[in-house]
Design a protein around this motif. Structure first.
Motif, PDB file in Angstrom:
ATOM      1  N   UNK A   1     -17.334  20.627  -6.340  1.00  0.00           N
ATOM      2  CA  UNK A   1     -18.756  20.267  -6.229  1.00  0.00           C
ATOM      3  C   UNK A   1     -19.623  21.124  -7.139  1.00  0.00           C
ATOM      4  N   UNK A   2     -20.126  20.522  -8.159  1.00  0.00           N
ATOM      5  CA  UNK A   2     -20.980  21.259  -9.073  1.00  0.00           C
ATOM      6  C   UNK A   2     -22.043  20.305  -9.597  1.00  0.00           C
ATOM      7  N   UNK A   3     -23.157  20.214  -8.867  1.00  0.00           N
ATOM      8  CA  UNK A   3     -24.182  19.226  -9.216  1.00  0.00           C
ATOM      9  C   UNK A   3     -24.743  19.410 -10.617  1.00  0.00           C
ATOM     10  N   UNK A   4     -24.654  20.624 -11.133  1.00  0.00           N
ATOM     11  CA  UNK A   4     -25.214  20.875 -12.478  1.00  0.00           C
ATOM     12  C   UNK A   4     -24.166  20.614 -13.562  1.00  0.00           C
TER      13      UNK A   4
ATOM     14  N   UNK B   1     -19.614   4.571 -11.677  1.00  0.00           N
ATOM     15  CA  UNK B   1     -19.696   5.224 -10.371  1.00  0.00           C
ATOM     16  C   UNK B   1     -20.999   4.914  -9.637  1.00  0.00           C
ATOM     17  N   UNK B   2     -21.290   3.640  -9.514  1.00  0.00           N
ATOM     18  CA  UNK B   2     -22.508   3.213  -8.815  1.00  0.00           C
ATOM     19  C   UNK B   2     -22.140   2.339  -7.618  1.00  0.00           C
TER      20      UNK B   2
ATOM     21  N   UNK C   1     -28.686   3.084  -5.675  1.00  0.00           N
ATOM     22  CA  UNK C   1     -29.857   3.820  -5.159  1.00  0.00           C
ATOM     23  C   UNK C   1     -29.476   5.097  -4.427  1.00  0.00           C
ATOM     24  N   UNK C   2     -28.218   5.439  -4.342  1.00  0.00           N
ATOM     25  CA  UNK C   2     -27.860   6.672  -3.636  1.00  0.00           C
ATOM     26  C   UNK C   2     -28.293   7.864  -4.497  1.00  0.00           C
TER      27      UNK C   2
ATOM     28  N   UNK D   1     -24.302  16.461  -4.064  1.00  0.00           N
ATOM     29  CA  UNK D   1     -25.127  15.810  -5.095  1.00  0.00           C
ATOM     30  C   UNK D   1     -24.300  15.188  -6.228  1.00  0.00           C
ATOM     31  N   UNK D   2     -23.099  15.726  -6.472  1.00  0.00           N
ATOM     32  CA  UNK D   2     -22.304  15.152  -7.561  1.00  0.00           C
ATOM     33  C   UNK D   2     -21.579  13.886  -7.126  1.00  0.00           C
ATOM     34  N   UNK D   3     -21.812  13.460  -5.909  1.00  0.00           N
ATOM     35  CA  UNK D   3     -21.257  12.182  -5.470  1.00  0.00           C
ATOM     36  C   UNK D   3     -22.313  11.090  -5.414  1.00  0.00           C
ATOM     37  N   UNK D   4     -23.543  11.410  -5.717  1.00  0.00           N
ATOM     38  CA  UNK D   4     -24.573  10.371  -5.684  1.00  0.00           C
ATOM     39  C   UNK D   4     -24.443   9.483  -6.916  1.00  0.00           C
TER      40      UNK D   4
END
Ligand code: GCU
Length: 652
Positions: free
Chosen positions: A299-302, A490-491, A503-504, A510-513
């Motif tokens: 998990x690394x949103x950045x 990945x939508x 729309x997620x 956050x890296x799964x949105x």
């Protein structure tokens, strides 16, 4: 019905042409279990296809199994003359030659000389089947393996499954989910697994198991699963011996470690290589192998998930034991409808790499959408990595022809289940078939494979064959158009990976949105992976990166994979991004309707049950395509703030 797959050995119209060859079979080979299978398959197949049941002769049969030590282990050569000779150096080669001969007759082809040798050593299905009988990302019912009935009751379907695989050259199967239950390491489960291995063996298929890296702790009651701990090593050595005592030709372990919450060596400050090599050492005395998956991300949103497997594995190149192969998914994210090839292909010259495809349609339409995977498989296989200069395709990386890899492998996540027709959507049988054929020979074309499959499965009517093959050939592009056009990815709905959920925008991870991937904002759409963005493009050879560096020159199919493009920017198609986006989605919608019409024209030409079933599924696909259309256009319009414009044609 769909149960018999592509192995419908019904009498062909031109049976009389082949009948003279169907009189007798003779063999120079010792009667091994595989040879017995080959003879049985040939006898039954010929009886069905020609109406003549061959007898066994000591020599001079109208079909002869001939020893030819000059051929490679699983290779065969068919020599057509007054008699047919199937030559091979091993019983396996004969088995594959038999299925090739039957394939020729089933398609009513002239019997001509033909030689073939598999391009990779392990042609493998990965089942993601759970102890409880469910299948992770399976859309065709429950698991084929009835663990609760085994080992006492052996479902005859296991044999039908094995022969289907053998007929397309698949010679390896891992039976349980990569998110592995440690239970498979218990004596109770090994006794069950042994029975499956016994059924598969006469069809030339080796059994593998997915293992839970924490098994020493979970099953062995040790305090740790640290791969450098002597007790842990001793546990795996003993366990491996125990497995080989039950299954002498056991293939090896498939491991998902430190990925999506699965345990692994990194928990103990060790590397993937430390983990893999520990298991490899236990396997080594038995010639077993370790297949270590590279599907890892944290998990690394950045950060950019695109780069994570590369960052973890590239530095380990050359540090894996000889009996380890690293299994890499075709693309860097996760089995999307269209992905650029994984940058690890071309970046680990000192490590054998296996290519993992997903046959089951997780992100590609479940069992309600037609999506002929062969097109996607070929796109990846034919991609040029430039590892050793131009022409270093992914196919050449994995078949060992660029280096001298001892182990070569292509794996596919299976799409089989307990549904009567095996794969849910009948047309998805073509994906299982195509996977096997391409694993055997990646130079085959998607058209040829489609044509073969249709003739064997659906119809011999020339026009109908063309129509059905065309449906397959068009299906992938159509699906991409209405779900992930222009390189959107990945939508899909986040938990089940079905349907649209662009729309997620918020989640605990956050890296799964979806917005992490599509990056829509008031300016435009797409993930900048140039130096100005995540710089993931730098993971490729410069000659590869070059083709995707400049948005004006990037193939539109990959545009949003690599660039954040302004809504009103003009593309090479002459339309603006927004207009092209709307246009493609709408075109996809129209194309689904065309697929429906095309299929309707097959009424009376294909089995009525199959006809009705596929017709229903296409109607579901049509309904889903509208959902995608509405979801995408209305959601992204909140960013583009532009009117929906379809160009031509328009939605009706
Ligand atoms: C995908 C899939 C998971 C699977 C994983 C894997 O993310 O959704 O269910 O476990 O791939 O390949 O390990």
């Amino acid at each position: 019905d769909g149960y018999r797959l592509w192995l419908k050995f019904d009498k062909v119209a031109s049976a009389a042409r082949y009948a003279p060859y169907a009189k007798s079979i003779s063999s120079e080979f010792a009667s091994t279990p595989i040879l017995v299978t080959a003879k049985k398959e040939l006898t039954n197949g010929l009886k069905g296809l020609t109406g003549v049941a061959p007898v066994s002769l000591a020599k001079n049969g109208s079909i002869q199994f001939v020893k030819d030590p000059s051929l490679k282990e699983e290779a065969f050569s068919i020599v057509a003359g007054p008699q047919i000779q199937i030559k091979a150096s091993s019983d396996r080669g004969i088995l594959y030659g038999v299925f090739e001969l039957l394939r020729m007759i089933q398609q009513e082809k002239p019997l001509a000389n033909f030689s073939s040798s598999p391009k990779v050593k392990f042609r493998m299905l990965n089942h993601w089947d759970n102890v409880m009988g469910t299948i992770e990302r399976g859309y065709a019912g429950q698991s084929l393996w009835k663990w609760y009935e085994l080992p006492e009751t052996v479902d005859p379907r296991y044999t039908d499954y094995a022969r289907a695989n053998a007929s397309i050259g698949i010679n390896a199967v891992s039976v349980n989910n990569v998110n592995a239950s440690a239970r498979f390491m218990t004596p109770e489960y090994l006794a069950k697994v042994k029975v499956l291995a016994d059924v598969f063996r006469p069809y030339g298929i080796k059994l593998f198991l997915s293992v839970n890296f924490a098994s020493p702790k979970l099953v062995g009651k040790l305090k740790t699963s640290d791969p450098l701990d002597p007790q842990v090593r001793a546990w795996w050595t003993a366990k491996t011996k125990e497995i080989y005592a039950q299954i002498p030709d056991f293939g090896g372990f498939l491991v998902k470690a430190n990925s999506e919450g699965e345990p692994g060596p990194q928990e103990f400050g060790r590397t993937h290589a430390d983990g893999a090599n520990m298991l490899a050492e236990a396997m080594q005395p038995f010639n077993g192998i370790v297949i270590w998956r590279a599907f890892v991300y944290a998990p690394n949103p950045k950060g950019d998930r695109f780069k994570e497997a590369y960052n973890d594995f590239k530095p380990l190149d050359g540090t894996f034991a000889k009996n380890v192969i690293v299994q890499v998914k075709n693309g860097p994210i996760d089995f999307q409808p269209r992905e650029p090839f994984h940058p690890l292909f071309g970046a680990m010259p000192k490590t054998p790499l296996a290519l993992e495809f997903q046959i089951t349609q997780e992100y590609t339409g479940f069992s309600t959408n037609v999506f002929y995977q062969s097109i996607l498989f070929k796109e990846c296989l034919d991609s040029d990595t430039y590892q050793n200069g131009k022409g270093s395709t992914v196919a050449k990386v994995i078949d060992g022809s660029l280096g001298n890899d001892q182990i070569t492998m292509m794996a596919g996540v299976a799409n089989t289940g307990s549904d009567r027709n095996w794969t849910g959507h009948l047309l998805s049988q073509a994906n299982w078939y195509a996977f096997g054929r391409l694993a055997w020979d990646h130079t085959l074309s998607s058209e040829k494979i489609a044509d073969e499959w249709v003739k064997q499965t659906l119809t011999h009517d020339e026009k109908a064959v063309k129509t059905a093959s065309d449906i397959l050939m068009k299906s992938r592009d159509t699906y991409v158009k209405f779900t992930t056009p222009l390189g959107l990815h990945h939508v899909m709905g986040q938990s089940i990976h079905w349907g649209p959920e662009p729309w997620l925008e918020r989640s605990q991870r956050p890296d799964w949105t979806s917005i992490y991937y599509h990056r829509a904002d008031s300016v435009g759409l797409g993930f900048d992976r140039k130096a100005s963005g995540s710089n993931a493009l730098s993971l490729y050879h410069p000659a590869v990166a070059q083709q995707w560096l400049d948005p004006a020159k990037t193939d539109l199919n990959y545009l949003l994979w690599f660039h954040h493009v302004g809504w009103k920017e003009k593309l090479t198609s002459g339309r603006t991004l927004w207009d092209e986006f709307c246009y493609r989605i709408n075109t996809g919608l129209q194309e689904v309707k065309d697929l429906q019409k095309d299929w309707d024209s097959l009424q009376g030409k294909v089995d009525p049950e199959i006809f009705a079933d596929v017709r229903g599924r296409l109607a579901a696909q049509q309904r889903e395509s509208v959902l995608w259309h509405d979801a995408h256009l209305l959601y992204f319009q909140t960013y583009s703030k532009l009117p929906i414009s379809y160009g031509t044609p328009t939605r009706t």
